[in-house]
Design a protein around this motif. Structure first.
Motif, PDB file in Angstrom:
ATOM      1  N   GLN A 194      13.979   0.012  -6.832  1.00  0.00           N
ATOM      2  CA  GLN A 194      13.965  -0.961  -7.930  1.00  0.00           C
ATOM      3  C   GLN A 194      13.129  -2.187  -7.580  1.00  0.00           C
ATOM      4  N   VAL A 195      13.244  -2.635  -6.331  1.00  0.00           N
ATOM      5  CA  VAL A 195      12.503  -3.839  -5.936  1.00  0.00           C
ATOM      6  C   VAL A 195      11.003  -3.552  -5.892  1.00  0.00           C
ATOM      7  N   THR A 196      10.629  -2.465  -5.221  1.00  0.00           N
ATOM      8  CA  THR A 196       9.206  -2.157  -5.115  1.00  0.00           C
ATOM      9  C   THR A 196       8.602  -1.783  -6.468  1.00  0.00           C
ATOM     10  N   ALA A 197       9.375  -1.093  -7.319  1.00  0.00           N
ATOM     11  CA  ALA A 197       8.864  -0.742  -8.645  1.00  0.00           C
ATOM     12  C   ALA A 197       8.604  -1.989  -9.473  1.00  0.00           C
ATOM     13  N   ALA A 198       9.536  -2.955  -9.411  1.00  0.00           N
ATOM     14  CA  ALA A 198       9.337  -4.207 -10.149  1.00  0.00           C
ATOM     15  C   ALA A 198       8.161  -4.994  -9.584  1.00  0.00           C
ATOM     16  N   LEU A 199       7.988  -4.942  -8.261  1.00  0.00           N
ATOM     17  CA  LEU A 199       6.873  -5.664  -7.641  1.00  0.00           C
ATOM     18  C   LEU A 199       5.539  -5.058  -8.055  1.00  0.00           C
ATOM     19  N   ILE A 200       5.446  -3.729  -8.018  1.00  0.00           N
ATOM     20  CA  ILE A 200       4.198  -3.068  -8.407  1.00  0.00           C
ATOM     21  C   ILE A 200       3.906  -3.290  -9.879  1.00  0.00           C
ATOM     22  N   GLU A 201       4.933  -3.242 -10.705  1.00  0.00           N
ATOM     23  CA  GLU A 201       4.726  -3.479 -12.140  1.00  0.00           C
ATOM     24  C   GLU A 201       4.224  -4.893 -12.401  1.00  0.00           C
ATOM     25  N   GLY A 202       4.777  -5.854 -11.685  1.00  0.00           N
ATOM     26  CA  GLY A 202       4.296  -7.228 -11.840  1.00  0.00           C
ATOM     27  C   GLY A 202       2.864  -7.396 -11.384  1.00  0.00           C
ATOM     28  N   LEU A 203       2.507  -6.725 -10.281  1.00  0.00           N
ATOM     29  CA  LEU A 203       1.126  -6.794  -9.814  1.00  0.00           C
ATOM     30  C   LEU A 203       0.169  -6.136 -10.797  1.00  0.00           C
ATOM     31  N   GLN A 204       0.579  -5.032 -11.407  1.00  0.00           N
ATOM     32  CA  GLN A 204      -0.281  -4.367 -12.383  1.00  0.00           C
ATOM     33  C   GLN A 204      -0.490  -5.223 -13.622  1.00  0.00           C
ATOM     34  N   VAL A 205       0.532  -5.934 -14.038  1.00  0.00           N
ATOM     35  CA  VAL A 205       0.371  -6.835 -15.177  1.00  0.00           C
ATOM     36  C   VAL A 205      -0.560  -7.993 -14.814  1.00  0.00           C
ATOM     37  N   ALA A 206      -0.442  -8.475 -13.580  1.00  0.00           N
ATOM     38  CA  ALA A 206      -1.248  -9.634 -13.175  1.00  0.00           C
ATOM     39  C   ALA A 206      -2.693  -9.260 -12.873  1.00  0.00           C
ATOM     40  N   PHE A 207      -2.912  -8.091 -12.211  1.00  0.00           N
ATOM     41  CA  PHE A 207      -4.251  -7.765 -11.717  1.00  0.00           C
ATOM     42  C   PHE A 207      -4.819  -6.472 -12.289  1.00  0.00           C
ATOM     43  N   GLY A 208      -4.054  -5.672 -13.012  1.00  0.00           N
ATOM     44  CA  GLY A 208      -4.577  -4.436 -13.589  1.00  0.00           C
ATOM     45  C   GLY A 208      -5.060  -3.480 -12.515  1.00  0.00           C
ATOM     46  N   LEU A 209      -6.306  -3.017 -12.641  1.00  0.00           N
ATOM     47  CA  LEU A 209      -6.881  -2.111 -11.649  1.00  0.00           C
ATOM     48  C   LEU A 209      -7.046  -2.780 -10.292  1.00  0.00           C
TER      49      LEU A 209
ATOM     50  N   LEU B 274       0.825  -1.201   0.000  1.00  0.00           N
ATOM     51  CA  LEU B 274       0.000   0.000   0.000  1.00  0.00           C
ATOM     52  C   LEU B 274       0.868   1.263   0.000  1.00  0.00           C
ATOM     53  N   LEU B 275       1.909   1.269   0.802  1.00  0.00           N
ATOM     54  CA  LEU B 275       2.807   2.429   0.815  1.00  0.00           C
ATOM     55  C   LEU B 275       3.529   2.585  -0.519  1.00  0.00           C
ATOM     56  N   SER B 276       3.887   1.484  -1.147  1.00  0.00           N
ATOM     57  CA  SER B 276       4.562   1.550  -2.448  1.00  0.00           C
ATOM     58  C   SER B 276       3.625   2.088  -3.522  1.00  0.00           C
ATOM     59  N   LEU B 277       2.345   1.716  -3.443  1.00  0.00           N
ATOM     60  CA  LEU B 277       1.382   2.230  -4.418  1.00  0.00           C
ATOM     61  C   LEU B 277       1.143   3.731  -4.235  1.00  0.00           C
ATOM     62  N   LEU B 278       1.150   4.189  -2.984  1.00  0.00           N
ATOM     63  CA  LEU B 278       0.887   5.595  -2.723  1.00  0.00           C
ATOM     64  C   LEU B 278       2.110   6.481  -2.932  1.00  0.00           C
ATOM     65  N   SER B 279       3.289   5.883  -2.858  1.00  0.00           N
ATOM     66  CA  SER B 279       4.515   6.685  -2.956  1.00  0.00           C
ATOM     67  C   SER B 279       4.883   6.945  -4.419  1.00  0.00           C
ATOM     68  N   PRO B 280       5.222   8.197  -4.779  1.00  0.00           N
ATOM     69  CA  PRO B 280       5.664   8.471  -6.157  1.00  0.00           C
ATOM     70  C   PRO B 280       7.093   8.017  -6.418  1.00  0.00           C
ATOM     71  N   ASN B 281       7.901   7.877  -5.352  1.00  0.00           N
ATOM     72  CA  ASN B 281       9.298   7.452  -5.475  1.00  0.00           C
ATOM     73  C   ASN B 281       9.425   6.008  -5.005  1.00  0.00           C
ATOM     74  N   ARG B 282       9.784   5.134  -5.906  1.00  0.00           N
ATOM     75  CA  ARG B 282       9.894   3.711  -5.593  1.00  0.00           C
ATOM     76  C   ARG B 282      11.303   3.227  -5.902  1.00  0.00           C
TER      77      ARG B 282
END
Length: 208
Positions: free
Chosen positions: A47-62, A37-45
């Protein structure tokens, strides 16, 4: 010959190791949910959190925004399930929450215009890869109208589960409602709206 008295079997005591294991896994899931949740709300991520969020967006979208809340609720349930299974976070309600999430994923993909999940841009839209898998699988098997009806039925059943009701409870409530309608509701002065017809009066055509 006197019969031997059988000793009552001792009641099984809760296993401390299983309880601690549930608390440990639940705590890890809650911490992971807070991190997401903090990674989604933070504009500065990083490398690990950015890759994790990107993977989640590909898997679950919205549905990526719903993942932290689901993980947090699941973690709390795992930590407390050995304390009280009949509480507000029962396994039946958890099943309903997961069902609502799946319905959201499939519906989001359909509303987004059924984008192609094989491309990176299409996977992020709608319900991501999971939404594409659900909606396209139902559409290919049943057709789009039947797929939408199936998602609506899943949403209804999941909502019933989240409310803590069973199909038997719903059937009983419907039966009571129909019985009350047949008996007739009381009028403004306590007189039934549909009283029985007196003898000799002509019945309406819809009762013949």
């Amino acid at each position: 010959m006197a019969k031997r008295r059988t000793k009552p079997k001792p009641k099984p005591t809760p296993n401390l190791s299983d309880f601690l294991r549930g608390e440990l896994v639940g705590s890890v899931l809650v911490l992971l949910a807070l991190l997401l949740l903090l990674s989604l709300l933070s504009p500065n991520r990083g490398q690990v959190t950015a890759a994790l969020i990107e993977g989640l967006q590909v898997a679950f979208g919205l549905g990526t925004w719903a993942v932290p809340f689901l993980l947090g609720i699941l973690g709390v349930w795992l930590a407390l399930r050995d304390v009280s299974e009949e509480g507000p976070l029962s396994a039946w309600r958890m099943t309903g929450l997961i069902g609502l999430f799946l319905v959201f994923e499939g519906a989001a993909h359909v509303i987004a215009g059924r984008p192609d999940a094989s491309s990176a841009a299409g996977a992020v839209q709608g319900g991501g890869a999971l939404g594409w898998l659900l909606s396209e699988g139902l559409s290919i098997t049943l057709g789009l109208p039947a797929a939408i009806a199936t998602l609506a039925l899943m949403a209804l059943l999941s909502g019933i589960a989240v409310a803590g009701l069973t199909l038997g409870d719903v059937r009983t409530a419907l039966a009571h409602g129909l019985h009350a309608l047949r008996r007739g509701a009381p009028g403004p002065e306590g007189v039934r709206v549909n009283p029985p017809l007196p003898m000799g009066e002509v019945e309406p055509f819809w009762r013949r």
